[in-house]
Every structure is written in C-alpha cells, then in structure tokens.
Design a protein around this motif. Structure first.
Motif, PDB file in Angstrom:
ATOM      1  N   PRO A 174      -7.500   2.510   4.333  1.00  0.00           N
ATOM      2  CA  PRO A 174      -6.244   2.518   3.571  1.00  0.00           C
ATOM      3  C   PRO A 174      -5.176   1.601   4.157  1.00  0.00           C
ATOM      4  CG  PRO A 174      -7.073   4.759   3.847  1.00  0.00           C
ATOM      5  CD  PRO A 174      -7.906   3.875   4.723  1.00  0.00           C
ATOM      6  N   ALA A 175      -5.060   1.565   5.486  1.00  0.00           N
ATOM      7  CA  ALA A 175      -4.059   0.696   6.116  1.00  0.00           C
ATOM      8  C   ALA A 175      -4.394  -0.774   5.901  1.00  0.00           C
ATOM      9  CB  ALA A 175      -3.973   1.012   7.611  1.00  0.00           C
ATOM     10  N   LEU A 176      -5.681  -1.123   6.015  1.00  0.00           N
ATOM     11  CA  LEU A 176      -6.086  -2.511   5.785  1.00  0.00           C
ATOM     12  C   LEU A 176      -5.879  -2.896   4.324  1.00  0.00           C
ATOM     13  CD1 LEU A 176      -9.377  -2.676   7.893  1.00  0.00           C
ATOM     14  CD2 LEU A 176      -7.175  -3.737   8.432  1.00  0.00           C
ATOM     15  N   TYR A 177      -6.149  -1.961   3.404  1.00  0.00           N
ATOM     16  CA  TYR A 177      -5.951  -2.255   1.986  1.00  0.00           C
ATOM     17  C   TYR A 177      -4.473  -2.470   1.670  1.00  0.00           C
ATOM     18  CZ  TYR A 177      -5.337  -1.424  -2.976  1.00  0.00           C
ATOM     19  OH  TYR A 177      -4.955  -1.530  -4.285  1.00  0.00           O
ATOM     20  N   GLU A 178      -3.608  -1.645   2.267  1.00  0.00           N
ATOM     21  CA  GLU A 178      -2.174  -1.798   2.021  1.00  0.00           C
ATOM     22  C   GLU A 178      -1.660  -3.131   2.558  1.00  0.00           C
ATOM     23  OE1 GLU A 178       1.606   1.171   2.368  1.00  0.00           O
ATOM     24  OE2 GLU A 178       0.613   0.642   4.246  1.00  0.00           O
ATOM     25  N   ARG A 179      -2.236  -3.578   3.671  1.00  0.00           N
ATOM     26  CA  ARG A 179      -1.773  -4.821   4.286  1.00  0.00           C
ATOM     27  C   ARG A 179      -2.296  -6.049   3.547  1.00  0.00           C
ATOM     28  NH1 ARG A 179      -2.151  -6.350  10.743  1.00  0.00           N
ATOM     29  NH2 ARG A 179      -1.071  -8.357  10.608  1.00  0.00           N
TER      30      ARG A 179
END
Length: 220
Positions: A174-179
């Motif tokens: 999720p963090a990589l997708y948001e970034r």
C-alpha cells in the motif's frame, strides 16, 4: 476480477486510471485510522518497529526453528524477572511499581475485537458462498485459480513463511502504491486491457460452449 475504471480527464488527453474503481484516497480505503497510518508508513518508527518484530518472529520460528511453547515460556520468564526487579527496586528510587496496561485486560477491547473478527468472517463467508454458487463465472474461475496457486505456493514454503510474506506485502505494497500511484495504475490499466482480451478469447472459444441448465426464477 474487476477491470480498472478508466475516466477521461479534460485537462489531459490520457485517461485517468482508478485501481479497483476506487473513488477515495488509499488512506480512507484502509480505514483512515491507526492501522492505515501504520500500513502507509505515516509513523515510520512504529511501522519499522512492527516490521522488525514480525521479521524477528519469522526468523525465530522458521530459520532458528524455535518451539512455540519454549518461546512463550522464555518470554514469560523474562517478563516475570523484569517485573520482580522493577517492583523491588521501585521504592529505592521513589518510583511506582509496574501496573498491568488497561488495554490488556479491558473487556471492551476484547468485545470489540471479537465483534470485528466475527463481522469479517461472516462477510468473507457470504462472499465466498456467492462466488461458489457460480453466479459470476469470471469471479469463480479467478478464485479457483488463486486457490490453486496458493496451494502450490504452500507446498514450497512453510505456513510461517506464508504468513510473513502476506504480512510483508500488507505493510509495504500500500505504501509503495501510494508513492508510485501513477506508474502502478498505468501498468494495471495495460494489464487489465490484455486480460480482458484474453478473457474474451476464452469466453468465445471455451466458456460459451459449456452446456448450462435452465435458470430458475425465484417466486416471491
């Protein structure tokens, strides 16, 4: 399996992709609370601590092959030893003796946890039942394929490793997708178009040739 929603943007000729037809930010989709903050690394120290703890647990059980009973006994022994030292040394330094945190023994916390688990299991069972009934053949085939892939993966690694990989994905993807949201959505849109073309070929060449019984209408 849902195809990413594509909507046109008046300021740009390229379509704006929204993964899984989402209309809300990723933080809101994940609940918008402390869990979402941890998964999106809003509190980096807490997220890193949780990841380090999970990695340590996986290392002890899967690499060192630590026994669960032995580990729990050692943790209990260490905790009791620390409490014993703290309780006896506290009066010497004018400190209060240790107290059990309220969240550990809170009846309200346990009740909310039980209700949350019950609602999630009930929802998952209902969705799985609807898919198993074959109401949507595409979802049925996707779930069957996913379960088969998961079974193959389960034969090559231990249950602890499987849980750790799932936890690692939940804490990083999720963090990589948001970034990298734009890049990921472009790739997913391209993959969605290719998958749609492939499904049309399968549907026309295979699925449409499968004989089906008459559909019964419900009498109200």
């Amino acid at each position: 399996m849902s195809v990413p929603h594509v909507s046109s943007d008046s300021d740009d000729d390229r379509p704006v992709i929204r993964l899984f037809n989402r209309q809300k930010p990723v933080h809101k989709i994940l609940g918008g609370r402390k869990v979402a903050d941890i998964m999106l690394w809003r509190d980096r120290n807490l997220s890193a601590g949780i990841l380090a703890g999970a990695t340590l647990i996986w290392f002890l059980f899967d690499v060192v092959e630590y026994n669960l009973v032995t580990l729990l006994c050692h943790i209990a022994l260490l905790g009791m030893l620390l409490i014993f030292i703290w309780s006896n040394a506290a009066p010497l330094f004018d400190r209060a003796p240790p107290q059990i945190p309220e969240v550990i023994v809170s009846e309200h916390a346990f009740r909310e946890l039980a209700l949350t688990i019950h609602s999630k299991v009930a929802h998952f069972s209902s969705v799985l039942y609807d898919i198993a009934c074959g109401k949507e053949l595409r979802k049925f085939l996707a779930v069957i394929g996913s379960l088969w892939i998961l079974a193959v993966i389960g034969e090559t690694c231990s249950f602890t490793t499987l849980l750790y990989v799932g936890f690692l994905c939940a804490l990083t993807l999720p963090a990589l997708y948001e970034r990298y949201e734009t890049e990921v959505e472009d790739l997913v849109a391209k993959g969605g178009r290719d998958l749609k073309k492939f499904y049309k070929k399968i549907d026309s060449n295979v699925l449409n040739k499968i004989p089906r019984g008459p559909v019964k209408t419900k009498v109200h």
